[in-house]
Design a protein around this motif. Structure first.
Motif, short mmCIF file in Angstrom:
data_model
loop_
_atom_site.label_atom_id
_atom_site.label_comp_id
_atom_site.label_asym_id
_atom_site.label_seq_id
_atom_site.Cartn_x
_atom_site.Cartn_y
_atom_site.Cartn_z
N TRP A 14 0.83 -1.21 0.00
CA TRP A 14 0.00 0.00 0.00
C TRP A 14 0.87 1.25 0.00
CZ3 TRP A 14 -4.97 0.03 -1.14
CH2 TRP A 14 -5.65 -1.18 -1.07
N TYR A 15 1.96 1.23 0.73
CA TYR A 15 2.90 2.34 0.75
C TYR A 15 3.48 2.55 -0.66
CZ TYR A 15 7.00 5.13 2.00
OH TYR A 15 7.94 6.12 2.08
N ARG A 16 3.92 1.47 -1.29
CA ARG A 16 4.48 1.57 -2.64
C ARG A 16 3.44 2.03 -3.66
NH1 ARG A 16 7.28 -2.65 -0.35
NH2 ARG A 16 5.87 -4.27 -1.12
N LEU A 17 2.19 1.61 -3.47
CA LEU A 17 1.13 2.08 -4.36
C LEU A 17 0.93 3.59 -4.20
CD1 LEU A 17 -1.11 1.41 -6.40
CD2 LEU A 17 -2.63 1.02 -4.45
N GLY A 18 1.02 4.06 -2.97
CA GLY A 18 0.92 5.50 -2.72
C GLY A 18 2.04 6.28 -3.40
N TYR A 35 -14.49 7.47 -0.01
CA TYR A 35 -13.41 7.22 0.94
C TYR A 35 -13.02 8.46 1.73
CZ TYR A 35 -12.71 2.61 -0.90
OH TYR A 35 -12.90 1.31 -1.26
N VAL A 36 -13.73 9.53 1.55
CA VAL A 36 -13.45 10.76 2.28
C VAL A 36 -14.34 10.78 3.51
CG1 VAL A 36 -13.49 13.28 2.15
CG2 VAL A 36 -12.83 11.94 0.17
N ASN A 37 -13.77 11.14 4.65
CA ASN A 37 -14.56 11.20 5.87
C ASN A 37 -15.71 12.17 5.72
OD1 ASN A 37 -12.87 9.41 7.12
ND2 ASN A 37 -11.74 10.95 8.26
N ASN A 73 -19.63 13.21 10.07
CA ASN A 73 -19.59 12.49 11.34
C ASN A 73 -18.33 11.62 11.45
OD1 ASN A 73 -20.25 10.58 9.49
ND2 ASN A 73 -22.13 9.91 10.48
N CYS A 74 -17.33 11.93 10.63
CA CYS A 74 -16.00 11.31 10.67
C CYS A 74 -16.03 9.81 10.42
CB CYS A 74 -15.30 11.60 12.00
SG CYS A 74 -14.98 13.34 12.22
N GLU A 75 -16.93 9.36 9.58
CA GLU A 75 -16.97 7.94 9.23
C GLU A 75 -16.33 7.74 7.87
OE1 GLU A 75 -20.84 6.25 9.45
OE2 GLU A 75 -21.11 6.84 11.52
N GLY A 76 -15.07 7.48 7.86
CA GLY A 76 -14.39 7.14 6.63
C GLY A 76 -14.21 5.63 6.58
N LYS A 77 -13.94 5.11 5.43
CA LYS A 77 -13.71 3.67 5.37
C LYS A 77 -12.32 3.38 4.84
CE LYS A 77 -16.04 3.11 0.95
NZ LYS A 77 -17.05 2.43 0.19
N ASP A 78 -11.84 2.22 5.19
CA ASP A 78 -10.51 1.79 4.78
C ASP A 78 -10.58 1.22 3.37
OD1 ASP A 78 -7.81 1.27 4.95
OD2 ASP A 78 -8.04 -0.54 6.15
N PHE A 79 -9.44 1.16 2.70
CA PHE A 79 -9.37 0.51 1.41
C PHE A 79 -9.56 -0.99 1.59
CE2 PHE A 79 -6.29 4.09 0.31
CZ PHE A 79 -7.24 4.80 -0.41
N LYS A 121 -0.43 -10.31 4.60
CA LYS A 121 -0.46 -9.50 5.81
C LYS A 121 -1.90 -9.16 6.14
CE LYS A 121 1.21 -5.03 7.63
NZ LYS A 121 0.62 -5.23 8.90
N HIS A 122 -2.26 -9.22 7.38
CA HIS A 122 -3.60 -8.82 7.83
C HIS A 122 -3.52 -7.37 8.31
CE1 HIS A 122 -7.59 -8.97 9.51
NE2 HIS A 122 -7.09 -8.48 10.63
N TYR A 123 -4.35 -6.53 7.77
CA TYR A 123 -4.35 -5.12 8.14
C TYR A 123 -5.48 -4.83 9.13
CZ TYR A 123 -1.17 -4.33 4.27
OH TYR A 123 -0.08 -4.36 3.43
N THR A 124 -5.20 -3.98 10.08
CA THR A 124 -6.24 -3.54 11.00
C THR A 124 -6.98 -2.37 10.37
OG1 THR A 124 -4.71 -2.03 12.12
CG2 THR A 124 -4.93 -4.24 13.03
N HIS A 125 -8.06 -1.94 10.99
CA HIS A 125 -8.91 -0.90 10.44
C HIS A 125 -8.12 0.40 10.17
CE1 HIS A 125 -12.49 1.35 9.54
NE2 HIS A 125 -12.11 2.27 10.41
N GLY A 126 -8.18 0.84 8.96
CA GLY A 126 -7.55 2.11 8.58
C GLY A 126 -6.09 1.99 8.19
N GLU A 127 -5.50 0.84 8.37
CA GLU A 127 -4.07 0.68 8.14
C GLU A 127 -3.69 0.78 6.65
OE1 GLU A 127 -0.65 -1.95 10.33
OE2 GLU A 127 -2.51 -2.95 9.78
#
Length: 82
Positions: free
Chosen positions: A4-8, A29-31, A34-40, A61-67
């Protein structure tokens, strides 16, 4: 770093901040107020790779929410600073 970093990083070479925001906004994907954004998700990775012409990477790799989003933004911003 991870895929994901390399994709960025690769995305920052092709798209401006404004173009990235437009993509994120159009795909909800924009918050919101009420600040509810979602992860990719993994399907977003495939879509974004095809948009910029990047080769998909396989990662166990297992990613946590927002990672995923965090790593993507970090990679996107790192290229802007150089």
């Amino acid at each position: 770093m991870n895929k994901w970093y390399r994709l960025g990083e690769k995305s920052s070479e092709k798209y401006s901040d404004k173009e990235l925001y437009k993509f994120l906004n159009e795909n909800n994907y924009v918050n919101s107020l009420n600040c509810e954004g979602k992860d990719f998700k993994e399907r977003d990775y495939k879509k974004m790779c095809s948009m910029i012409g990047a080769e998909e990477e396989i990662e166990n790799k297992h990613y946590t929410h927002g990672e995923r989003k965090y790593y993507f933004y970090w990679g996107f911003d790192s290229r802007k600073e150089k």
